[in-house]
Enzyme design. Sequence first.
Site, PDB file in Angstrom:
ATOM      1  N   ASP A   8       0.873  -1.179   0.000  1.00 43.42           N
ATOM      2  CA  ASP A   8       0.000   0.000   0.000  1.00 43.42           C
ATOM      3  C   ASP A   8       0.909   1.228   0.000  1.00 43.42           C
ATOM      4  O   ASP A   8       2.142   1.111  -0.135  1.00 43.42           O
ATOM      5  CB  ASP A   8      -1.012  -0.042   1.161  1.00 43.42           C
ATOM      6  CG  ASP A   8      -0.390   0.307   2.520  1.00 43.42           C
ATOM      7  OD1 ASP A   8       0.839   0.461   2.615  1.00 43.42           O
ATOM      8  OD2 ASP A   8      -1.173   0.410   3.490  1.00 43.42           O
ATOM      9  N   CYS A  65       3.343  -2.602   4.007  1.00 42.02           N
ATOM     10  CA  CYS A  65       2.421  -1.508   4.325  1.00 42.02           C
ATOM     11  C   CYS A  65       3.130  -0.625   5.345  1.00 42.02           C
ATOM     12  O   CYS A  65       4.356  -0.680   5.450  1.00 42.02           O
ATOM     13  CB  CYS A  65       1.067  -2.031   4.788  1.00 42.02           C
ATOM     14  SG  CYS A  65       1.039  -2.889   6.379  1.00 42.02           S
ATOM     15  N   THR A  67       3.139  -0.698   8.658  1.00 39.19           N
ATOM     16  CA  THR A  67       3.755  -1.499   9.730  1.00 39.19           C
ATOM     17  C   THR A  67       4.090  -2.930   9.297  1.00 39.19           C
ATOM     18  O   THR A  67       4.824  -3.623  10.001  1.00 39.19           O
ATOM     19  CB  THR A  67       2.783  -1.621  10.918  1.00 39.19           C
ATOM     20  OG1 THR A  67       1.569  -2.213  10.423  1.00 39.19           O
ATOM     21  CG2 THR A  67       2.484  -0.268  11.544  1.00 39.19           C
ATOM     22  N   HIS A  98      11.968 -22.143  10.326  1.00 37.50           N
ATOM     23  CA  HIS A  98      11.018 -22.819  11.218  1.00 37.50           C
ATOM     24  C   HIS A  98       9.563 -22.734  10.765  1.00 37.50           C
ATOM     25  O   HIS A  98       8.800 -23.680  10.990  1.00 37.50           O
ATOM     26  CB  HIS A  98      11.114 -22.236  12.632  1.00 37.50           C
ATOM     27  CG  HIS A  98      12.344 -22.692  13.363  1.00 37.50           C
ATOM     28  ND1 HIS A  98      12.520 -22.526  14.710  1.00 37.50           N
ATOM     29  CD2 HIS A  98      13.470 -23.311  12.915  1.00 37.50           C
ATOM     30  CE1 HIS A  98      13.690 -23.018  15.079  1.00 37.50           C
ATOM     31  NE2 HIS A  98      14.295 -23.495  14.001  1.00 37.50           N
ATOM     32  N   HIS A 133       9.480 -29.271  12.410  1.00 43.05           N
ATOM     33  CA  HIS A 133       8.687 -28.111  11.990  1.00 43.05           C
ATOM     34  C   HIS A 133       7.611 -28.503  10.979  1.00 43.05           C
ATOM     35  O   HIS A 133       6.615 -27.799  10.836  1.00 43.05           O
ATOM     36  CB  HIS A 133       9.598 -27.018  11.436  1.00 43.05           C
ATOM     37  CG  HIS A 133      10.630 -26.589  12.438  1.00 43.05           C
ATOM     38  ND1 HIS A 133      10.301 -25.952  13.618  1.00 43.05           N
ATOM     39  CD2 HIS A 133      11.971 -26.772  12.466  1.00 43.05           C
ATOM     40  CE1 HIS A 133      11.401 -25.737  14.321  1.00 43.05           C
ATOM     41  NE2 HIS A 133      12.433 -26.230  13.649  1.00 43.05           N
TER      42      HIS A 133
END
Length: 149
Positions: A8, A65, A67, A98, A133
Amino acid sequence: MKIAIGADHGGFCLKEAIIEYFKEKGIEYKDFGCYSEESVDYAIYAKKVADAVAGGEFDKGILCCGTGIGISIAANKVKGIRAAVVTNEFCAEMTRRHNDANILAMGGRVISPEQAVKFTDIFLNTEFEGDRHIRRIAQITAIENGEDL
Ligand code: RB5
């Protein structure tokens, strides 16, 4: 390796720096937008990139974006997507080793373009460890499918 990338307005600056890195390294990519710093809604770009990765046309995705949080939450609503927000080199490596993350999410208001390029490089060059994993990833998939653990 084919990479789907989107952002964004808050992550636009990171996306542009990462695309420069792709060009330098000769990495095949598709830019799903946005294409300027004009305000847009991050879920639209999350869905485009997540669908492209989940559909198998692209090996991995990069989403940015402000954050990295909103765009990763949205991407993780698409079945088969494991999008991870990363803010340091250790997490960029571990989310591949992982979590077998298939989308890297980052925030343009959190990290610098140089850091974003570094984290992308680590993310794209680190393999999933497998082993124990695999069982944990299978549990995530089971949750996604509404199954009991
Ligand atoms: C847009 O202002 C901002 O909310 C968005 O880029 C992102 O940070 C959301 O999680």
